[in-house]
Design a protein around this motif. Structure first.
Motif, PDB file in Angstrom:
ATOM      1  N   LEU A 150       0.852  -1.181   0.000  1.00  0.00           N
ATOM      2  CA  LEU A 150       0.000   0.000   0.000  1.00  0.00           C
ATOM      3  C   LEU A 150       0.886   1.228   0.000  1.00  0.00           C
ATOM      4  O   LEU A 150       1.893   1.287   0.713  1.00  0.00           O
ATOM      5  N   SER A 151       0.519   2.203  -0.789  1.00  0.00           N
ATOM      6  CA  SER A 151       1.338   3.407  -0.891  1.00  0.00           C
ATOM      7  C   SER A 151       1.256   4.218   0.392  1.00  0.00           C
ATOM      8  O   SER A 151       0.175   4.403   0.957  1.00  0.00           O
ATOM      9  N   PRO A 152       2.400   4.733   0.872  1.00  0.00           N
ATOM     10  CA  PRO A 152       2.369   5.602   2.052  1.00  0.00           C
ATOM     11  C   PRO A 152       1.890   7.010   1.743  1.00  0.00           C
ATOM     12  O   PRO A 152       1.649   7.798   2.650  1.00  0.00           O
ATOM     13  N   GLU A 153       1.765   7.348   0.467  1.00  0.00           N
ATOM     14  CA  GLU A 153       1.376   8.703   0.096  1.00  0.00           C
ATOM     15  C   GLU A 153      -0.131   8.863   0.152  1.00  0.00           C
ATOM     16  O   GLU A 153      -0.882   7.995  -0.282  1.00  0.00           O
ATOM     17  N   LYS A 154      -0.560   9.997   0.679  1.00  0.00           N
ATOM     18  CA  LYS A 154      -1.983  10.265   0.802  1.00  0.00           C
ATOM     19  C   LYS A 154      -2.627  10.347  -0.575  1.00  0.00           C
ATOM     20  O   LYS A 154      -2.093  10.945  -1.496  1.00  0.00           O
ATOM     21  N   GLY A 155      -3.786   9.723  -0.698  1.00  0.00           N
ATOM     22  CA  GLY A 155      -4.564   9.845  -1.917  1.00  0.00           C
ATOM     23  C   GLY A 155      -4.289   8.781  -2.952  1.00  0.00           C
ATOM     24  O   GLY A 155      -5.158   8.458  -3.749  1.00  0.00           O
ATOM     25  N   ARG A 156      -3.085   8.214  -2.953  1.00  0.00           N
ATOM     26  CA  ARG A 156      -2.746   7.290  -4.031  1.00  0.00           C
ATOM     27  C   ARG A 156      -3.558   6.005  -3.952  1.00  0.00           C
ATOM     28  O   ARG A 156      -3.971   5.462  -4.966  1.00  0.00           O
ATOM     29  N   ASP A 157      -3.796   5.489  -2.732  1.00  0.00           N
ATOM     30  CA  ASP A 157      -4.495   4.214  -2.579  1.00  0.00           C
ATOM     31  C   ASP A 157      -5.916   4.378  -2.051  1.00  0.00           C
ATOM     32  O   ASP A 157      -6.495   3.436  -1.525  1.00  0.00           O
ATOM     33  N   ASN A 158      -6.490   5.566  -2.182  1.00  0.00           N
ATOM     34  CA  ASN A 158      -7.797   5.797  -1.579  1.00  0.00           C
ATOM     35  C   ASN A 158      -8.856   4.822  -2.065  1.00  0.00           C
ATOM     36  O   ASN A 158      -9.725   4.393  -1.312  1.00  0.00           O
ATOM     37  N   ASN A 159      -8.806   4.445  -3.347  1.00  0.00           N
ATOM     38  CA  ASN A 159      -9.819   3.531  -3.877  1.00  0.00           C
ATOM     39  C   ASN A 159      -9.543   2.083  -3.507  1.00  0.00           C
ATOM     40  O   ASN A 159     -10.334   1.198  -3.820  1.00  0.00           O
ATOM     41  N   LYS A 160      -8.425   1.812  -2.838  1.00  0.00           N
ATOM     42  CA  LYS A 160      -8.080   0.452  -2.433  1.00  0.00           C
ATOM     43  C   LYS A 160      -8.218   0.239  -0.932  1.00  0.00           C
ATOM     44  O   LYS A 160      -7.966  -0.856  -0.440  1.00  0.00           O
ATOM     45  N   LEU A 161      -8.599   1.285  -0.207  1.00  0.00           N
ATOM     46  CA  LEU A 161      -8.641   1.205   1.245  1.00  0.00           C
ATOM     47  C   LEU A 161     -10.060   0.983   1.753  1.00  0.00           C
ATOM     48  O   LEU A 161     -11.037   1.291   1.071  1.00  0.00           O
TER      49      LEU A 161
END
Length: 545
Positions: free
Chosen positions: A111-122
């Motif tokens: 999972l990416s530590p950057e905000k917003g990048r994985d929002n649709n996967k969380l």
């Protein structure tokens, strides 16, 4: 994963000896996930992790998402804080992952530590926790377990176990009281205040105190102590309590039938250096116009009696309106403080002390901490509010903040210690770092807190470095003449409003030397923020993340 073959759940209620509820487990709709693991880490930095395990029993599927980071628990140590931040990014990058267990297989993806990048996967949390357990015996943070309802990345709704860490310690210290504190974040500041007053039952608290006195609503005296005597320019709204919020509070009080309301302040050391710094003149300048139905009282001019208030204050003047008030409200501004690390509702009462030359009388001759607590012990304050809609952080937040921190929050409750505990924790510091808090907890205790609303840490937020507090205490306060000269030379005001009372050659020279510093940290009248302001603000903003 594992499958449940049989079982039951028994719940015994401690308040009723024979009250026992038993539930049979539905094995067709029950499924589980279990792990055995060991965390290996260093003493520093402290590891934090967020964990959610969601189950779909009908599909025999378990999905686990873990986000790892570091605890930045000493935000006043800038170098260490930045090291912790860098280590946190590294750990988050290598240890944040999702595990999907389905049909006997295990799939792991980063999972990416950057905000917003994985929002649709969380996972998306859908409501308040069904059950929450707080383990508060750890020294650094509260370990939390919750049963929650979530929507998984495939759109399915399911129950999940969440594990998290919180810096917000809500347990009691030397107290058996339980109080509610509301911390409401809202783009509409008036709506935020309204909800704080509603969630904390402000009008109910007010009415109970009135009933206890036996007075009518017209006789019942209410004083509101905002923070505005350290304002230097009305365009920098981070330095004073918003008069619109105070007006809204007065409206609520008057609509409940109370009419004897005053907004009170005492003069500050700035009045020793600059003209037009009385309380009424400052109230007029900052638009505390009394239109909602209150009078403005200068507690320095109102101090007509003296009495013995304790070993530090000694025989000391007392404001008549403060002494005779039936209900006192501290309405503070959310700011960092170069002496006490932060200034909130407790520190705001220091500003109620009547003597005008506070630097001489309190900083140098008495002290600024015990004096405020002794005043509180003699004249209790019944409710605390904090205007954190626009906040002043950084090393000089008490004086100015040319680029305000838009925290968009109002905090309140009927116990000042509890209110300040929540507000200072949101700054990312241990509340007990301030001597105001240490003395207040010793004198009054810290009640158990029921927190309603937003308990998250402000980001960005930059605290006062330890070195600065050493300079202010051991340098400026150690010698009145040196400290007085320093403040006279470095203080900045709205040039069109506040003129220097005395401007001899040596003061003109020192103020000429300090001009670049003042241009960096203060707003100048009719000027937009300079490139100094923007450069410094960006640097401090970077440190605050």
């Amino acid at each position: 994963t594992f499958t449940v073959r049989s079982g039951k759940l028994t719940i015994k209620r401690p308040q009723a000896a024979n009250a026992v509820d038993e539930y049979q487990i539905d094995i067709d709709n029950t499924f589980g996930e279990a792990e055995r693991s060991t965390f290996r880490g260093f003493k520093e930095p402290t590891l934090l992790y967020g964990y959610i395990c969601a189950l779909l029993p009908s599909q025999r599927t378990a999905r686990v998402q873990i986000h790892t980071r570091t605890l930045r628990d000493e935000r006043e140590l800038w170098a260490r804080d930045q090291i912790d931040k860098i280590l946190g990014k590294f750990l988050s990058r290598i240890a944040s992952a999702e595990m999907l267990m389905q049909a006997g297989s295990l799939k792991v993806k980063r999972l990416s530590p950057e905000k917003g990048r994985d929002n649709n996967k969380l996972f998306v949390k859908l409501a308040d926790p069904i059950i929450e357990i707080n383990n508060d015996h750890f020294p650094t943070a509260v370990f939390q377990r919750r049963i929650i309802k979530v929507r998984d990345p495939d759109g399915a709704e399911c129950l999940a176990l969440e594990e998290d860490m919180s810096l917000m310690r809500l347990d009691a210290i030397n107290s058996e009281k339980k109080v509610t504190v509301a911390s409401i974040r809202d783009e509409d500041k008036l709506a935020a205040l309204d909800r704080v007053l509603e969630e904390t039952n402000f009008l109910g608290v007010l009415e109970k105190h009135r009933s206890d006195t036996g007075k009518s609503k017209a006789e019942f005296s209410i004083v509101i102590k905002p923070n505005f005597m350290f304002a230097y320019n009305q365009s920098d709204r981070t330095t004073y309590t918003d008069p619109e919020l105070v007006g809204r509070l007065v409206d609520k009080i008057r609509n409940a039938g109370f009419t004897n309301i005053a907004v009170v302040e005492a003069q500050s050391t700035y009045g020793e250096y600059f003209e037009r710094r009385s309380v009424r003149e400052m109230a007029e300048y900052l638009n505390y116009d009394g239109a909602p139905g209150y009078k403005v009282v200068d507690m320095t001019e109102d101090a007509t009696e003296s009495r013995n208030l304790g070993p530090h204050l000694g025989y000391h003047p007392v404001s008549t309106i403060w002494r005779d008030a039936n209900f006192r409200i501290s309405f503070a501004k959310n700011k960092t403080h170069a002496y006490a690390y932060y200034t909130l509702t407790l520190k705001n009462i220091y500003g109620a002390l009547p003597l005008a030359n506070k630097f001489k009388e309190y900083h140098c001759n008495r002290d600024i901490y015990h004096t405020a607590i002794e005043y509180l012990e003699t004249f209790p304050v019944h409710f605390g509010l904090i205007d954190a809609y626009e906040s002043a952080d950084g090393p000089f937040g008490i004086f100015a903040d040319t680029c305000p921190n838009l925290t968009r929050t109002v905090i309140g409750g009927e116990d000042l210690v509890a209110v300040d505990w929540v507000a200072s924790t949101k700054m990312g510091v241990d509340p007990m770092i301030s001597q105001y808090m240490r003395l207040a907890v010793k004198a009054f205790g810290k009640p158990e807190i029921k927190l309603i609303g937003d308990g998250s840490i402000y980001r960005p937020w930059l605290n006062v470095p330890v070195a600065l507090t050493l300079f202010t205490h051991k340098g400026l306060d150690a010698n009145y003449h040196f400290g007085n000269l320093f403040y006279n030379s470095c203080a900045h005001m709205d040039e069109n409003r506040f003129k220097l009372k005395r401007n001899p050659v040596h003061i003109r020279f020192l103020r000429w030397i300090s001009l670049p510093v003042r241009r960096t940290f203060f707003k100048f009248t009719n000027e937009k923020p300079t490139w100094y302001n923007r450069m410094v603000s960006r640097g401090l903003n970077w440190l605050g993340y």
